[in-house]
Design a protein around this motif. Structure first.
Motif, PDB file in Angstrom:
ATOM      1  N   SER A  67      20.224  36.607  85.502  1.00 13.24           N
ATOM      2  CA  SER A  67      20.192  35.867  84.238  1.00 13.24           C
ATOM      3  C   SER A  67      18.787  35.711  83.684  1.00 13.24           C
ATOM      4  O   SER A  67      18.618  35.264  82.545  1.00 13.24           O
ATOM      5  N   VAL A  68      17.757  36.055  84.475  1.00 13.09           N
ATOM      6  CA  VAL A  68      16.364  35.924  84.045  1.00 13.09           C
ATOM      7  C   VAL A  68      15.583  37.144  84.508  1.00 13.09           C
ATOM      8  O   VAL A  68      16.060  37.943  85.317  1.00 13.09           O
ATOM      9  N   LYS A  69      14.364  37.266  84.008  1.00  9.08           N
ATOM     10  CA  LYS A  69      13.411  38.237  84.531  1.00  9.08           C
ATOM     11  C   LYS A  69      12.618  37.579  85.653  1.00  9.08           C
ATOM     12  O   LYS A  69      12.502  36.352  85.711  1.00  9.08           O
ATOM     13  N   TYR A  70      12.032  38.392  86.517  1.00  3.08           N
ATOM     14  CA  TYR A  70      11.262  37.857  87.623  1.00  3.08           C
ATOM     15  C   TYR A  70       9.885  38.505  87.705  1.00  3.08           C
ATOM     16  O   TYR A  70       9.738  39.698  87.473  1.00  3.08           O
ATOM     17  N   LEU A  71       8.911  37.698  88.036  1.00  2.00           N
ATOM     18  CA  LEU A  71       7.608  38.165  88.497  1.00  2.00           C
ATOM     19  C   LEU A  71       7.343  37.450  89.822  1.00  2.00           C
ATOM     20  O   LEU A  71       7.790  36.311  90.015  1.00  2.00           O
ATOM     21  N   HIS A  72       6.624  38.099  90.711  1.00  2.00           N
ATOM     22  CA  HIS A  72       6.364  37.503  92.022  1.00  2.00           C
ATOM     23  C   HIS A  72       4.869  37.383  92.250  1.00  2.00           C
ATOM     24  O   HIS A  72       4.116  38.327  92.014  1.00  2.00           O
ATOM     25  N   ASN A  73       4.449  36.198  92.684  1.00  2.00           N
ATOM     26  CA  ASN A  73       3.062  35.966  93.066  1.00  2.00           C
ATOM     27  C   ASN A  73       2.965  36.074  94.582  1.00  2.00           C
ATOM     28  O   ASN A  73       3.290  35.126  95.302  1.00  2.00           O
TER      29      ASN A  73
END
Length: 258
Positions: A67-73
């Motif tokens: 349902s969303v986009k993701y970025l990972h730190n």
């Protein structure tokens, strides 16, 4: 308008109620904090939502699915949320709502943020002084001083954890963000970019939520406040909008030009 949700934190002070799960997965009324925020945003027509993960990111993926986009730190253990925002810098191109993931707030709070038109507006609550965490001293609509060490006499309101950045200010905001990253300021909060503008005499605005209920959930006292409010008022029913599945892959991490 788009939204970016900071969800990389550990939440170690809440392990007795949440185990080793990210604190944004704490439930209120049977719904996790972050799912509730996503549903609220979608109900207002904001479907371009990016969640920046860190600790136990797979659990957030399981919760929100596509349902969303993701970025990972990947450096969440040795950086703070400014590094997470830096990863999302290419998304800073439109009117944007920036928020922390460990928040519960009634619909009116989000509506207040969306309605703002100034360059950068940080939501505030002028009904909370004595037990305020991060404090603002303000004059009119402008923030003069910030910090968690302001006295009650210096404090006019508490920071809510939600900011609206206008598209007209995005480029300048991103430049200041880059300057801080290049200096190696990885341990700052993402809001530190705005506080740097204030320190340099630029106008950063606040908008009072007029006592509409909200709470961050950062420690047991916050959690108890939320539980008591839900017992008294009952959880709000948020319309759920199913967003189109979307993925966002990031190969670069924190590379910056010398």
């Amino acid at each position: 308008m788009k939204a970016i949700i900071m969800a990389a934190g550990v939440g170690s002070r809440l392990k007795e109620i949440n185990g080793d799960r990210p604190k944004c997965l704490i439930e209120a009324g049977g719904v996790t904090l972050i799912s509730r925020s996503v549903s609220l945003l979608q109900s207002r027509g904001i479907t371009d939502i990016t969640v920046i993960t860190g600790y136990k990111s797979e659990l957030i993926h399981q919760e929100l699915q596509s349902s969303v986009k993701y970025l990972h730190n990947p450096y969440f253990q040795v950086t703070n949320s400014i590094a997470s925002l830096w990863l999302a810098r290419d998304l800073l191109s439109d009117d944007v709502i920036l928020m922390n993931a460990d928040l519960y707030y009634v619909e009116a709070v989000l509506d207040t943020a969306i309605a703002q038109t100034d360059s950068a507006v940080m939501l505030s609550d002028c009904t909370r002084i004595d037990d305020a965490d991060f404090r603002f001293s303000v004059k009119g609509t402008c923030i003069l001083k910030t910090g968690n060490k302001l006295s009650n006499q210096e404090t006019d309101c508490e920071y809510v954890g939600i900011v609206r950045i206008d598209r007209s200010f995005v480029a300048e905001f991103t430049r200041r963000l880059e300057e801080m990253i290049v200096r190696g300021d990885f341990r700052n909060w993402w809001e530190g970019v705005l506080y740097a503008f204030i320190d340099d005499g630029f106008d950063i605005f606040h908008k009072d939520v007029d006592g509409a209920f909200w709470t961050e959930v950062d420690h047991l006292g916050d959690y108890n406040r939320l539980v008591q409010w839900n017992r008294s008022h009952g959880p709000e029913t948020i319309p759920v909008t199913t967003a189109r599945p979307v993925e966002l892959s990031v190969e670069r991490l924190l590379e910056v030009a010398p």
